[in-house]
Design an enzyme around this catalytic site. Structure first.
Site, PDB file in Angstrom:
ATOM      1  N   ARG A 103      -1.005   9.599  -0.122  1.00  0.00           N
ATOM      2  CA  ARG A 103      -2.352   9.985  -0.893  1.00  0.00           C
ATOM      3  C   ARG A 103      -2.097  11.263  -1.097  1.00  0.00           C
ATOM      4  O   ARG A 103      -2.625  11.708  -2.417  1.00  0.00           O
ATOM      5  CB  ARG A 103      -3.785   9.497  -0.305  1.00  0.00           C
ATOM      6  CG  ARG A 103      -4.060   7.967   0.289  1.00  0.00           C
ATOM      7  CD  ARG A 103      -4.792   7.804   0.946  1.00  0.00           C
ATOM      8  NE  ARG A 103      -5.255   6.677   1.032  1.00  0.00           N
ATOM      9  CZ  ARG A 103      -6.617   6.498   1.888  1.00  0.00           C
ATOM     10  NH1 ARG A 103      -6.514   6.833   2.666  1.00  0.00           N
ATOM     11  NH2 ARG A 103      -6.220   4.388   1.897  1.00  0.00           N
ATOM     12  N   GLU A 155      -7.452   2.032  -2.678  1.00  0.00           N
ATOM     13  CA  GLU A 155      -6.042   2.021  -2.809  1.00  0.00           C
ATOM     14  C   GLU A 155      -5.534   0.355  -3.620  1.00  0.00           C
ATOM     15  O   GLU A 155      -4.175   0.741  -3.375  1.00  0.00           O
ATOM     16  CB  GLU A 155      -4.878   3.025  -1.605  1.00  0.00           C
ATOM     17  CG  GLU A 155      -4.004   3.123  -2.217  1.00  0.00           C
ATOM     18  CD  GLU A 155      -2.976   3.627  -0.963  1.00  0.00           C
ATOM     19  OE1 GLU A 155      -3.741   4.390  -0.254  1.00  0.00           O
ATOM     20  OE2 GLU A 155      -1.767   3.643  -0.446  1.00  0.00           O
ATOM     21  N   ARG A 204      -2.809  10.816   6.317  1.00  0.00           N
ATOM     22  CA  ARG A 204      -2.772   9.276   6.618  1.00  0.00           C
ATOM     23  C   ARG A 204      -2.550   8.236   5.586  1.00  0.00           C
ATOM     24  O   ARG A 204      -2.524   9.040   4.681  1.00  0.00           O
ATOM     25  CB  ARG A 204      -4.127   9.318   7.099  1.00  0.00           C
ATOM     26  CG  ARG A 204      -3.977   8.025   7.109  1.00  0.00           C
ATOM     27  CD  ARG A 204      -5.628   7.349   7.997  1.00  0.00           C
ATOM     28  NE  ARG A 204      -7.114   7.769   6.630  1.00  0.00           N
ATOM     29  CZ  ARG A 204      -7.075   6.751   5.966  1.00  0.00           C
ATOM     30  NH1 ARG A 204      -6.327   5.186   6.485  1.00  0.00           N
ATOM     31  NH2 ARG A 204      -7.728   6.837   5.000  1.00  0.00           N
ATOM     32  N   HIS A 242     -12.483  12.247   2.084  1.00  0.00           N
ATOM     33  CA  HIS A 242     -12.074  11.011   2.249  1.00  0.00           C
ATOM     34  C   HIS A 242     -11.528  10.925   4.062  1.00  0.00           C
ATOM     35  O   HIS A 242     -12.812  10.108   4.283  1.00  0.00           O
ATOM     36  CB  HIS A 242     -10.752  10.575   1.474  1.00  0.00           C
ATOM     37  CG  HIS A 242     -10.550   8.836   1.976  1.00  0.00           C
ATOM     38  ND1 HIS A 242     -12.036   8.177   1.407  1.00  0.00           N
ATOM     39  CD2 HIS A 242     -10.201   8.266   2.766  1.00  0.00           C
ATOM     40  CE1 HIS A 242     -11.939   6.398   2.230  1.00  0.00           C
ATOM     41  NE2 HIS A 242     -10.566   6.480   2.753  1.00  0.00           N
ATOM     42  N   GLN A 287      -7.799  14.634   4.072  1.00  0.00           N
ATOM     43  CA  GLN A 287      -7.631  13.668   3.514  1.00  0.00           C
ATOM     44  C   GLN A 287      -8.109  14.272   1.987  1.00  0.00           C
ATOM     45  O   GLN A 287      -9.762  13.285   1.798  1.00  0.00           O
ATOM     46  CB  GLN A 287      -7.247  12.686   3.775  1.00  0.00           C
ATOM     47  CG  GLN A 287      -6.736  11.658   2.665  1.00  0.00           C
ATOM     48  CD  GLN A 287      -5.978  10.521   3.113  1.00  0.00           C
ATOM     49  OE1 GLN A 287      -6.578   9.409   3.544  1.00  0.00           O
ATOM     50  NE2 GLN A 287      -4.304   9.823   3.393  1.00  0.00           N
ATOM     51  N   LEU A 341     -15.645   5.855  -3.909  1.00  0.00           N
ATOM     52  CA  LEU A 341     -14.550   5.417  -3.232  1.00  0.00           C
ATOM     53  C   LEU A 341     -13.873   4.465  -4.477  1.00  0.00           C
ATOM     54  O   LEU A 341     -14.592   3.421  -4.704  1.00  0.00           O
ATOM     55  CB  LEU A 341     -13.865   4.933  -2.237  1.00  0.00           C
ATOM     56  CG  LEU A 341     -12.133   4.781  -1.138  1.00  0.00           C
ATOM     57  CD1 LEU A 341     -11.470   6.256  -1.339  1.00  0.00           C
ATOM     58  CD2 LEU A 341     -12.367   4.205  -0.227  1.00  0.00           C
ATOM     59  N   PHE A 363       0.916  -1.598  -0.075  1.00  0.00           N
ATOM     60  CA  PHE A 363       0.121   0.376   0.258  1.00  0.00           C
ATOM     61  C   PHE A 363       1.014   1.489   0.004  1.00  0.00           C
ATOM     62  O   PHE A 363       1.956   1.272   0.747  1.00  0.00           O
ATOM     63  CB  PHE A 363      -1.190   0.833   1.365  1.00  0.00           C
ATOM     64  CG  PHE A 363      -2.500   0.605   1.098  1.00  0.00           C
ATOM     65  CD1 PHE A 363      -2.476  -1.394   0.361  1.00  0.00           C
ATOM     66  CD2 PHE A 363      -3.155   1.061   1.636  1.00  0.00           C
ATOM     67  CE1 PHE A 363      -4.174  -1.027  -0.261  1.00  0.00           C
ATOM     68  CE2 PHE A 363      -4.318   1.496   1.070  1.00  0.00           C
ATOM     69  CZ  PHE A 363      -5.317  -0.261   0.004  1.00  0.00           C
ATOM     70  N   HIS A 409      -8.625  11.585  -0.925  1.00  0.00           N
ATOM     71  CA  HIS A 409      -8.595  10.272  -1.531  1.00  0.00           C
ATOM     72  C   HIS A 409      -8.147  10.206  -3.087  1.00  0.00           C
ATOM     73  O   HIS A 409      -8.759  11.466  -3.681  1.00  0.00           O
ATOM     74  CB  HIS A 409      -9.274   9.441  -1.407  1.00  0.00           C
ATOM     75  CG  HIS A 409      -8.796   8.017  -1.113  1.00  0.00           C
ATOM     76  ND1 HIS A 409      -8.889   7.600  -2.957  1.00  0.00           N
ATOM     77  CD2 HIS A 409      -8.431   6.890  -0.850  1.00  0.00           C
ATOM     78  CE1 HIS A 409      -7.884   6.037  -2.841  1.00  0.00           C
ATOM     79  NE2 HIS A 409      -8.565   5.697  -1.064  1.00  0.00           N
TER      80      HIS A 409
END
Lengths: 576, 245
Positions: free
Chosen positions: A284, A253, A384, A349, A234, A250, A121, A236
């Site tokens: 991100r 990821e 994050r 997000h 954030q 969404l 990730f 995304h």
């Protein structure tokens, strides 16, 4: 005056997503009386939307992984603005929290030798995310939901909490209403855990559900708790952009974690320009800005996004590892992702900021009031990492549930004041009594347009000032909203109150964003593009000031020397 | 911009009124979008449950043109041009208001199921091939569409004697969990009343997660019940061995 029913618990948990359920389980284990309240039915909280996985340095796939590396990745991803102690506890305890879920019946995907599989990730040095295809959040929710049911904890479903009650400087209860009947309810409690999630519904393009109206942030603020780092929101990088009805939804990821490639309309893998080392698996904040830039400079897709492609992977891998993405695009956008690219763009997000909490206990600056999960601030700093949210809610859900129970055990009986209850109820009833005034839906739409256009991914002083000014106008309009119909399951009535909370939180976001004259993590100022060492030493703070808000800064908690040293040398796995 | 007529069943437990709305259509629009449009422009108090809008939470179940579906997955362009769209709440559960029904019965059934109980001395090692079939059951998003169409509930109202497809899926997931050690077959047979199911597969047809409810959950559970309680050889063996479980 309106009648209301009363319930009493030692610990009241508000919110039944991952953090709320984990806190509930732990508080119940401590042997105190616990109740959990949620706005939706049990098991529908926003955590079910978490897709990619839970980050935990279990080293099942990469033996070199260890908590120190996870800690460093988290701090680096957060641009060193994280609360170091939270990041440390999180990295140290998340593996145990994952194994514990397995002992409660969760079934994570496996390695060939029968261990929990971990995937790559963004921003994580090693393969670190325990997962279940792309529906990890559902597995977490279902597992903890079953646990709470097994413990026999009362769950107050479809109940919205609007006001916190205090006895002196301590929290002593809460007022809310049943969504189905519109009747009022009062909870008395010695400790309250806020686990109410984030703020996305203030924005037009968001991955968040209707529940994300910042209730916990709003109630904590009004009870005198301090908020921190509200500018760090954030975006995304990959939300759906087409068709319009699903814009913002969404796209996990995990698509990139499994090998998905980002391209612009020229077919270039544009991340080469922005982060050649990590490419698609950059953090991100950076991927979101890169996509924004590509689109802005004319290299975007037809509908204002870029292309995300997994069609080079075997179709069966895509269907096995990304089943809900496969169906989401097939059913909602007529795109077969095993054959062609997805169109994606940034979507609101996750709130990194939130209520200030003590790292070890989750207690806010108001005695007896605790917060866990997205509603709390500090853990993720300025940005994050993907996967760190599910681990956050497990680790801090547990710590907070435990601390709240211990706090309650030491507390004597508290009082709730009848006049506070009455004031809360009267505020709720006011829009129903008006015979004229704007519709709450109309003002909500204006708020979403405003925040999207002026407090979005790229910010300037001029835009932020405009937003703050407009928010004052909308606040005045929100005082005049009129609601029609009865109190029975009336979404217009629900929105009328949520709107006030969202407007207040939006102002906190805009004011913090205006104050921080630098660019860091998720907060980008076009008029202050550099990252400033001075701003790197402080958190932003927001406090109640009469009817208004006071924005300031506070020095960052200082990391102890042994942790600081980790950033100067490579971490050896032997340190585990 | 083209428009579509949406007729929505509104009212409470004992009162129903179908109201008609003209809703503008945008590309890719789903029925839930239309309901939201109606809320924002015509009926601010129209009650509907929804959360994720991505078929992951199972909140927005309704009957659209007679077909039990998730509104977030029902595309307007799947209907015939000019076709009116008629939205009703789930009919197997009492209505609270408009499209919202009281599904609390399901939560009560769920409470009776013995939760995951790890075997003594379980080694926490599991292999993907042993888990695949259970992971299928874990996909359930509790939309209760299967409960809604099951004729044992919908037509025969055996709410006291029958658990319904959703809970056979949960029970199968627990019974087939590689490390579970509890025995739920007496419950499956006597309280959840699996014998009432005559495998018409209505549940499987409406499952938005494409779980093979009948083939993979209900039939294997029925087989286990038969093996234990109705197999003549096993029964004889039990009588002679003194094990009458």
């Amino acid at each position: 005056m309106e009648s209301y029913e009363t319930h009493e618990h030692d610990v009241l948990v508000i919110g039944a997503g991952g953090a709320g359920l984990r806190a509930t389980v732990e508080a119940a284990v401590q042997g105190v009386s616990v109740g959990v309240v949620c706005k939706s039915l049990l098991g529908k909280a926003h955590t079910v939307m978490a897709e990619g996985g839970v980050a935990a340095a279990m080293a099942n796939v990469d033996e070199a992984d260890c908590w120190q590396t996870h800690f460093k990745d988290t701090m680096a991803g957060g641009k060193m603005l994280n609360n170091w102690r939270m990041a440390q506890l999180h990295a140290q305890q998340s593996p145990e929290r994952v194994y514990e879920l397995e002992r409660w019946g969760a079934l994570f995907d496996r390695t060939a030798d029968g261990k929990i599989l971990q995937r790559a990730f963004g921003g994580h040095t090693h393969n670190r995310l325990a997962h279940v295809g792309d529906r990890t959040g559902l597995e977490l929710i279902r597992t903890m939901q079953d646990r709470v049911v097994q413990q026999g904890v009362p769950v107050y479903m479809e109940c919205t909490i609007t006001h916190l009650l205090k006895d002196g400087d301590r929290v002593s209860g809460a007022v809310g209403y049943w969504r189905d009947t519109g009747r009022f309810v009062v909870f008395k409690a010695k400790a309250i855990v806020l686990a109410t999630g984030g703020v996305g519904k203030s924005f037009k393009v968001t991955s968040n559900s209707w529940e994300y109206t910042s209730d916990g942030i709003g109630m904590a603020f009004k009870s005198g708790a301090e908020l921190i780092d509200m500018e760090f929101l954030q975006f995304h990088p990959t939300g759906m952009v087409w068709p319009p009805g699903v814009k913002g939804l969404l796209v996990t990821e995990a698509v990139r974690g499994e090998g998905g490639l980002l391209r612009n309309n020229k077919g270039e893998r544009f991340m080469e320009k922005y982060d050649p080392k990590r490419m698609e698996l950059s953090t991100r904040d950076l991927v979101a800005r890169s996509i924004y830039t590509e689109v802005k400079e004319g290299r975007g897709s037809e509908h204002g996004g870029v292309f995300l492609d997994v069609s080079h992977l075997p179709a069966e891998t895509v269907i096995k590892k990304l089943p809900s993405m496969y169906h989401q695009f097939k059913d909602l956008a007529d795109v077969d992702i095993t054959k062609g690219p997805m169109e994606v763009g940034p979507t609101t997000h996750y709130m990194m900021g939130g209520v200030r909490v003590d790292a070890d206990t989750g207690q806010t600056t108001v005695p007896g009031l605790f917060a866990a999960g997205e509603v709390g601030g500090g853990m993720h700093g300025a940005n994050r990492l993907g996967g760190n949210s599910l681990s956050d809610l497990l680790v801090f859900g547990k710590l907070t549930g435990e601390a709240a129970a211990q706090f309650a055990k030491k507390s004597s009986k508290l009082r709730v004041r009848e006049e506070d209850i009455k004031a809360g109820i009267e505020e709720m009833l006011a829009p129903l009594a008006r015979t004229s005034g704007p519709s709450p839906y109309e003002i909500h739409e204006k708020l979403q347009e405003l925040m999207q256009s002026y407090v979005g991914i790229m910010r300037t002083e001029q835009d932020l000032k405009h937003a703050i000014e407009q928010l004052q106008t909308l606040k005045q309009e929100a005082q005049r909203v009129r609601v029609t119909g009865s109190r029975m399951y009336n979404p217009g009535w629900h929105l009328a109150y949520d709107l006030k909370t969202m407007l207040n939180t939006s102002e906190a976001i805009a004011r913090c964003a205006l104050q921080r004259t630098e660019s860091r993590g998720a907060h980008t100022r076009l008029d202050h593009p550099a990252t400033s060492p001075e701003w790197g030493k402080v958190n932003s703070t927001v406090n109640q000031d009469g009817d208004g808000m006071r924005v300031g800064t506070s020095p960052l908690p200082q990391m102890p020397e042994e942790l600081r040293q980790l950033f100067e040398e490579p971490v050896a796995a032997a340190k585990k | 911009m083209s428009e579509v007529v949406v007729r929505v069943s509104q009212g409470t437990a004992d009162q129903n009124e179908e109201r008609r709305y003209q809703v503008p259509v945008t590309p890719g629009m789903v029925v839930l979008d239309a309901i939201h449009y109606i809320q924002a422009h015509f009926a601010p108090d129209l009650a509907v449950r929804w959360n994720c809008k991505a078929a992951k939470c199972g909140s927005c179940s309704a009957e659209v043109n007679g077909k039990p579906s998730l509104m977030c997955k029902s595309r307007l362009d799947d209907f015939q041009p000019g076709e009116e769209i008629v939205v009703y709440p789930l009919r197997s559960f009492p209505r609270i208001k408009d499209l919202v029904t009281n599904v609390s019965w399901n939560y009560e059934v769920n409470k009776k199921i013995v939760p995951f109980t790890p075997r003594k001395n379980a080694q926490w090692k599991m292999y993907q091939e042993d888990m695949d079939r259970v992971q299928e059951f874990r996909k359930c998003i509790e939309c209760f569409l299967c409960q809604n169409v099951c004729h044992v509930l919908r037509n025969h109202e055996k709410y006291e004697q029958f658990g319904g497809p959703r809970f056979f899926v949960r029970l199968a997931g627990l019974e087939m969990h590689p490390l579970d050690g509890a025995d739920r077959l007496p419950y499956v047979k006597d309280e959840a009343g699996i014998g009432y199911c005559n495998i018409t597969k209505c549940c499987t047809e409406v499952c938005p997660e494409s779980i093979h409810i009948t083939d993979n959950a209900i039939i294997p559970l029925k087989e286990r019940v038969v093996d234990r309680y109705y197999d003549p050889l096993t029964k004889l063996f039990r009588i002679f061995s003194g094990n009458n479980k």
